[in-house]
Design a protein around this motif. Structure first.
Motif, PDB file in Angstrom:
ATOM      1  N   ALA A   1       0.811  -1.219   0.000  1.00 24.74           N
ATOM      2  CA  ALA A   1       0.000   0.000   0.000  1.00 24.74           C
ATOM      3  C   ALA A   1       0.846   1.273   0.000  1.00 24.74           C
ATOM      4  N   ASP A   2       2.113   1.170   0.363  1.00 22.65           N
ATOM      5  CA  ASP A   2       2.983   2.356   0.397  1.00 22.65           C
ATOM      6  C   ASP A   2       3.543   2.732  -0.963  1.00 22.65           C
ATOM      7  N   PHE A   3       3.433   1.839  -1.942  1.00 23.60           N
ATOM      8  CA  PHE A   3       3.967   2.123  -3.283  1.00 23.60           C
ATOM      9  C   PHE A   3       2.823   2.341  -4.256  1.00 23.60           C
ATOM     10  N   LYS A   4       2.806   3.508  -4.857  1.00 26.96           N
ATOM     11  CA  LYS A   4       1.790   3.852  -5.857  1.00 26.96           C
ATOM     12  C   LYS A   4       2.482   4.510  -7.048  1.00 26.96           C
ATOM     13  N   PHE A   5       1.969   4.246  -8.237  1.00 27.62           N
ATOM     14  CA  PHE A   5       2.489   4.939  -9.413  1.00 27.62           C
ATOM     15  C   PHE A   5       1.388   5.054 -10.450  1.00 27.62           C
ATOM     16  N   THR A   6       1.544   6.039 -11.323  1.00 29.53           N
ATOM     17  CA  THR A   6       0.639   6.198 -12.458  1.00 29.53           C
ATOM     18  C   THR A   6       1.477   6.378 -13.711  1.00 29.53           C
ATOM     19  N   TYR A   7       0.875   6.012 -14.831  1.00 33.98           N
ATOM     20  CA  TYR A   7       1.548   6.198 -16.110  1.00 33.98           C
ATOM     21  C   TYR A   7       0.490   6.435 -17.173  1.00 33.98           C
ATOM     22  N   THR A   8       0.938   7.009 -18.285  1.00 37.27           N
ATOM     23  CA  THR A   8       0.062   7.159 -19.439  1.00 37.27           C
ATOM     24  C   THR A   8       0.634   6.301 -20.558  1.00 37.27           C
ATOM     25  N   GLU A   9      -0.233   5.965 -21.474  1.00 28.49           N
ATOM     26  CA  GLU A   9       0.175   5.133 -22.612  1.00 28.49           C
ATOM     27  C   GLU A   9       0.296   6.037 -23.831  1.00 28.49           C
ATOM     28  N   ASP A  10       1.503   6.234 -24.310  1.00 27.76           N
ATOM     29  CA  ASP A  10       1.727   7.011 -25.520  1.00 27.76           C
ATOM     30  C   ASP A  10       1.598   6.082 -26.724  1.00 27.76           C
ATOM     31  N   LEU A  11       0.844   6.497 -27.724  1.00 24.83           N
ATOM     32  CA  LEU A  11       0.592   5.668 -28.897  1.00 24.83           C
ATOM     33  C   LEU A  11       1.884   5.211 -29.583  1.00 24.83           C
TER      34      LEU A  11
END
Length: 138
Positions: free
Chosen positions: A69-79
Motif C-alpha cells: 500500500a505504500d507504493f503507488k504509481f501512475t503512467y500514461t500510454e503514448d501511442l
C-alpha cells in the motif's frame, strides 16, 4: 493450406503442454526498487517484489503496487512510445517545472548505474539489478 494447419497445430500444442508459456518455467526472481526524490531531498524509499523470468519492469511495478500500500504509481500510454511514468507515491512530473521521473538501473554485473534506452514497459531487469526511479529536473 498445410502451412496454416502446421501453425495451428503448433500453437495448440504450446497451449496444451503443461509448463509452456507459464511463469513456472523459470520461476520468479526478487527485484529491488528505490524511489529517489532529488528535488525535495525526501528520504529514499526501497521496496522489494518479484518479477517473472524475462518479465518487464512494468509488470513488477504493478505487482508491487498490488501488494504494498505504500507504493503507488501512475503512467500514461503514448501511442508511439508506450508507457510513460507520470507519478510515484503521489509525486508527479511537471512540464512547467521541468521535472520528471527518470529510470535508472544499478546493474548487477558491475554495480554501475545506467540509464536504459527503454522505459518501464520494455525494460527487462536482469538478476541482481537494482531499479531506481529518480525524480529530477531536465
Amino acid at each position: 493450406m498445410s502451412l496454416i494447419m502446421a501453425s495451428f497445430l503448433s500453437t495448440a500444442l504450446l497451449l496444451l503442454v503443461p509448463g509452456i508459456l507459464t511463469e513456472k518455467d523459470h520461476g520468479s526472481k526478487p527485484i529491488n526498487l528505490t524511489v529517489v526524490n532529488n528535488i525535495s531531498d525526501a528520504p529514499n524509499e526501497t521496496y522489494s517484489t518479484d518479477i517473472v523470468y524475462r518479465g518487464i519492469l512494468l509488470g513488477a511495478m504493478r505487482r508491487l503496487q498490488q501488494t504494498n500500500a505504500d507504493f503507488k504509481f501512475t503512467y500514461t500510454e503514448d501511442l508511439n512510445y508506450g508507457p510513460f511514468l507520470e507519478s510515484v507515491n503521489g509525486v508527479a512530473g511537471d512540464n512547467a517545472e521541468h521535472t520528471y521521473w527518470e529510470l535508472l538501473v544499478q546493474t548487477g554485473k558491475n554495480g554501475s548505474v545506467i540509464r536504459p534506452d527503454v522505459g518501464i514497459g520494455c525494460y527487462i531487469p536482469e538478476l541482481n539489478d537494482h531499479i531506481i526511479l529518480n525524480f529530477t529536473k531536465w
